[in-house]
Enzyme design. Structure first.
Site, short mmCIF file in Angstrom:
data_model
loop_
_atom_site.label_atom_id
_atom_site.label_comp_id
_atom_site.label_asym_id
_atom_site.label_seq_id
_atom_site.Cartn_x
_atom_site.Cartn_y
_atom_site.Cartn_z
N HIS A 119 30.64 -38.25 -7.65
CA HIS A 119 31.43 -38.13 -8.87
C HIS A 119 31.99 -36.72 -9.06
O HIS A 119 33.18 -36.51 -9.25
CB HIS A 119 30.47 -38.45 -10.01
CG HIS A 119 31.12 -38.95 -11.24
ND1 HIS A 119 32.06 -39.93 -11.22
CD2 HIS A 119 30.97 -38.59 -12.53
CE1 HIS A 119 32.45 -40.18 -12.45
NE2 HIS A 119 31.80 -39.37 -13.27
N GLU B 233 39.34 -42.84 21.19
CA GLU B 233 38.47 -42.60 20.04
C GLU B 233 37.25 -43.52 20.04
O GLU B 233 36.51 -43.59 19.07
CB GLU B 233 39.25 -42.72 18.72
CG GLU B 233 40.12 -43.94 18.60
CD GLU B 233 40.99 -43.92 17.33
OE1 GLU B 233 40.82 -43.03 16.48
OE2 GLU B 233 41.82 -44.83 17.20
N ASP C 137 37.16 -40.37 14.93
CA ASP C 137 36.46 -41.62 15.25
C ASP C 137 35.57 -41.47 16.46
O ASP C 137 34.46 -42.02 16.51
CB ASP C 137 37.47 -42.76 15.47
CG ASP C 137 37.92 -43.36 14.16
OD1 ASP C 137 37.05 -43.58 13.30
OD2 ASP C 137 39.13 -43.57 13.98
N CYS D 104 44.43 -35.30 18.59
CA CYS D 104 45.03 -35.39 17.25
C CYS D 104 43.98 -35.52 16.16
O CYS D 104 44.32 -35.61 14.98
CB CYS D 104 46.03 -36.54 17.19
SG CYS D 104 45.28 -38.16 17.48
C1 PEP Z 1 40.88 -39.82 14.71
O1 PEP Z 1 40.12 -40.79 14.62
O2 PEP Z 1 40.54 -38.69 15.11
C2 PEP Z 1 42.29 -39.97 14.29
C3 PEP Z 1 43.17 -39.01 14.46
O3 PEP Z 1 42.60 -41.13 13.66
P1 PEP Z 1 42.31 -41.39 12.11
O4 PEP Z 1 41.72 -40.14 11.54
O5 PEP Z 1 43.63 -41.75 11.50
O6 PEP Z 1 41.35 -42.53 12.19
MG MG Z 2 40.97 -42.78 14.31
#
Ligand code: PEP
Ligand code: MG
Length: 848
Positions: free
Chosen positions: A473, A711, A735, A782
């Site tokens: 919260h 991932e 992920d 990424c």
């Molecule tokens: C990730 O999993 O690192 C990724 C870039 O995808 P998202 O954060 O959109 O799941």
């Molecule tokens: Mg991801």
């Protein structure tokens, strides 16, 4: 007002021998406050519990310490042996009957081992309670005497003690159909409060039943105690002149969700009241001046400590002037209601509907007739108003804590807030407003909604709470107020001296303590230096990023829409490494069609002015459902129908999107690449690629590229095979980390450990790069670590070719690369993959 309406009478005999103790003297607020029912307690002499009347055993608790009988008179009788005996889990109790069995008065029900219970439980006091006393006249209870089993100890004449006028109850009794509750977590505080408010508009007596219990529809806590869940069936019963209209209107209101948006997923449970314990894995820093927690709201602040300690009240338990105490109680409640109305109006005026709703819910909790009646009853027994109110509300809090429902248990904070407000009125204390110094950094166990709303945001520069996590919260409120915050901070923070200077780092989740003026100046100088560096990086943002030994890195952006695309260009982004296409699909009633998608993608491609872009296909799933794509609830949404699995199971969605992407790339000067999320197997990649091949053929596009997110560990481990069939890889470290460590990336308690620099994740990235490069393919990152300055040298050293970072981080990451040498990065990466923990990896990176 006349009250008598019923023909029922009641007579109960003692279920065991012993000494009678009035119910309000039982040292447990739940029983003393008559929250469970009215009756008496017996300090037992015997060790056999017998039936107090003829009837049917309606429930036998699995721990065999409590049993209920539905008497032939309709009375519901609960017998509860001892206090806290549920903890004994049946040890020491021998049930002699089963549920559904018919019993005669005096027939043995449960044998119990007095010695064992006396040694292991809080008390042997055994409660005999009528849980539906309103169906009878006032209870006549034997008192202050030793009784023998089977003596008559409780009687009730005809009539009802209900406060509803007889004229109102003379109408018919009607019931509704059984209604399935649509509310995501059943009747929690807010829908209950709405039902109570609606019920009060009718004169009839209204109750709500589940298949196993019933509660007054005028009591929030009674409704909460039903402990309902989504899909539970409930039925309304109304007796009185306006029963028909009440049933009609309330049934519809329940079906409509009682003001709650039932189309959305169940809210994530908020903080649960649990006894304080420190995790064995609590991260302690080696530096005594650095306290660790979890990043809860970004930004950093230098300020002074303000400790918000727990509120404790001192008051006398007893009072002799009953009428004065009752007048005080009434006045305190009225004044508190007026406060809540004023706060609600103020928040509505400020356009803060969420906080306005919190104060409305507090109003309903305080108006609960059961709460007020319990407090009043206690004053009639010569208890002070403060003691009576505190006891009554503590009883309600304790009921909620005991429910097996974390959302309701979390609502204890709201009752605590209401309690504090009324107690302050009763004790003549000022309202809970804080005189804050400038630059205040608040340290607290957690922040109640009232506290947070009453804080002056101009003076508060940060929060650190010992409880909660990034989704608690107070973290949500802090983010909404744009104030940096750290949750789950080392408890040492609560011992910090008021007014001492600290630095709160909401990005790292740290609190720096014992800061001297010199250190503050150093940090301010560092901040100024960082600002200077930022200006330099910004000025050079358009320049390519290469290491001191001329190793060129491509630095591109993660974007979610056109605006991000434009910003990325202005901050030196060399393209887009990840367009999260979800933005086009969320928060709308229907999926975007091919033309709409093609138009949006084209506008983004155009904004990039020839720079390349990777468009990731829809990455939603069980954890992020779409309104127009109903999916069954999943036990483990992160392991369910998510990412590419949606596209493969619903090919029309994938085909439409692939066509739109191909169309956006057709004739554009930018290279437009397609990327699939959450690929775990080669079959998935092949099936998705086949969709692209067919649609490209149909559109006459021949020069397309298809890549995959890496991932899922299986894909990293088999990168060599995937590289034969994918044109490029992009590591989704967010992920990849959660799946490698088996820790939910958003879990408040695990957040501190879900670190993408864990050596296991780095080794998977190493495998990915090796597999890709062997086949002449390139690899980007990424996930969040691409924007983490401690990760950047390691990723370069591992051979990553492209970093796709958050838009604001573009100039700084490019600037950092220009300071590094590839050889140094390779050395660091080799050490990092050999490290044992994420902390070791970070030390290696920092030490460079
Ligand atoms: C990730 O999993 O690192 C990724 C870039 O995808 P998202 O954060 O959109 O799941
Ligand atoms: Mg991801």
């Amino acid at each position: 007002m006349t009250t008598s309406t019923s023909e029922k009478t009641l007579e109960l005999i003692a279920p065991l021998s012993g000494v009678i103790v009035p119910i309000d003297q039982v040292p447990d607020p739940v029983f003393a406050g008559k929250m469970v029912g009215d009756g008496l307690a017996i300090d037992p002499i015997g060790q056999a519990l017998t039936a107090p009347c003829d009837g049917v055993i309606s429930t036998l608790h699995p721990a065999h310490h409590a049993i209920t009988i539905t008497a032939d008179s309709g009375a519901e009788i609960l017998m509860h042996i001892g206090l806290d005996t549920v903890m004994l889990k049946g040890d020491g109790f021998i049930p002699l009957v089963t549920e559904g069995q018919t019993v005669k008065a005096g027939e043995p029900l449960i044998d119990f081992d007095v010695d064992k219970i006396a040694r292991n439980a809080r008390s042997l006091l055994t409660m005999l309670l009528v849980t539906n006393p309103e169906d009878f006249g006032p209870l006549q209870v034997a008192s202050g005497e030793t009784i023998r089993a089977k003596d008559v100890i409780l009687t009730a004449g005809e009539g009802s003690s209900s406060a509803i006028a007889e004229s109102e109850l003379s109408g018919e009794t009607l019931t509704s159909d059984w209604i399935s509750l649509p509310n995501p977590v059943g009747l929690h505080a807010r829908p209950s409060a709405t039902l109570v408010a609606l019920s009060k508009q009718y004169k009839s007596k209204i109750s709500l039943a589940t298949r196993t219990a019933s509660a007054s529809a005028r009591s929030v806590v009674a409704l909460l105690s039903l402990n309902t869940k989504k899909g539970d069936e409930v039925q309304l019963e109304a007796t009185g002149s306006d029963a028909k209209s009440a049933i009609e209107a309330l049934s519809q209101a329940i079906r409509d969700g009682l003001g709650e948006d039932c189309s959305t997923e169940a809210p994530k449970p908020t903080a649960v009241e649990l006894p304080e314990e420190e995790s064995l894995l609590a991260v302690k820093s080696d530096d005594p001046n650095l306290l660790l927690g979890v990043a809860a709201s970004p930004g950093s602040a230098i300020g002074v400590v303000v400790q918000l300690s727990e509120t404790t009240f001192e008051f006398d338990e007893t009072a002799t002037d009953v009428q004065q105490q009752q007048a005080n109680l009434t006045q305190a409640v009225l004044n508190s209601l007026a406060d809540l109305d004023a706060l609600k109006a103020e928040m509505s005026q400020k356009g803060d509907a969420e906080k306005a709703e919190i104060f409305q819910a507090h109003r309903e909790l305080l108006e609960d007739p059961e709460l007020q009646q319990q407090a009043k009853t206690l004053t009639e027994n010569n208890k002070s108003a403060a003691y009576a109110f505190n006891m009554a509300i503590e009883g309600q809090m304790s009921v909620l804590r005991q429910l097996d429902n974390p959302v309701l248990a979390g609502r204890v904070t709201d009752l605590e807030d209401v309690r504090n407000r009324v107690m302050r009125k009763l004790l003549g204390l000022p309202n809970e407003t804080l005189e804050l110094p400038e630059q205040a950094i608040i340290i607290a166990r957690d922040l109640t909604p009232s506290m947070t709303a009453s804080l002056d945001p101009k003076k508060v520069v940060g929060f650190a709470t010992t409880e909660g996590g990034s989704s608690s919260h107070s973290a949500i409120l802090a983010r909404g107020m744009g104030i940096p915050a750290v949750a789950g901070i080392d408890r040492t923070a609560q011992t910090l001296e008021e007014g001492s200077k600290v630095i709160l780092d909401g990005d790292a989740g740290h609190l720096h303590i014992n800061i001297s003026d010199d250190e503050i100046n150093t940090i301010k100088a560092r901040q100024a230096q960082a600002q200077q560096q930022h200006d330099i990086d910004l000025a050079a943002a358009d320049q390519p990023a290469a290491t001191t030994d001329s190793h060129r890195m491509e630095v591109v952006a993660n974007i979610a829409n056109l605006n991000d695309a434009q910003k990325s260009v202005s901050l030196g982004g060399e393209g887009v490494g990840l367009l999260r296409s979800e933005f086009l699909f969320l928060d709308r009633a229907t999926a975007p069609d091919e033309d709409e998608q093609a138009e949006v993608y084209s506008s983004i491609v155009k904004a990039l002015d020839g720079r390349p872009i990777i468009i990731r296909t829809l990455d939603v799933g069980g954890d992020k459902p779409l309104d127009y794509m109903p999916m069954p609830a999943e036990e483990n949404p992160f392991l369910g129908e998510r990412g590419i699995r949606i596209g493969l199971n619903r090919p029309s969605i994938l085909k439409t999107q692939v066509r739109a992407i191909l169309r956006a790339g057709k004739g554009s000067t930018s290279k437009v690449r397609i990327m699939f999320p959450m690929i775990a197997t080669l079959e998935e990649l092949r099936a998705a690629k086949e969709v692209v091949r067919q649609e490209a053929l149909d559109l006459g596009v021949s020069n397309y590229e298809v890549g995959i997110m890496v991932e899922v560990p299986s894909t990293a481990v088999m990168a060599e095979q995937f590289a034969q069939e994918a044109d490029f890889f992009s590591v989704g470290s967010n992920d990849l980390t959660q799946y490698t460590l088996a820790m939910d990336r958003g879990h408040p308690k695990l957040a501190a450990q879900v670190d993408g620099l864990h050596p296991s994740v780095l080794r998977l990235i190493q495998l990915t790069v090796e597999g890709a490069h062997k086949a002449g393919k390139w690899v980007g990152v990424c996930g969040g670590i691409a924007s983490d300055p401690q990760a950047v040298p390691l990723l370069i050293g591992l051979g990553i070719d492209e970093l796709s970072v958050s838009v604001p981080a573009l100039p700084a990451i490019k600037g950092q690369i220009r300071e590094l040498s590839l050889t140094e990065c390779q050395n660091l990466a080799q050490q990092a993959v050999q490290a044992s923990t994420a902390a070791e990896v970070r030390t290696i990176s920092r030490g460079r």
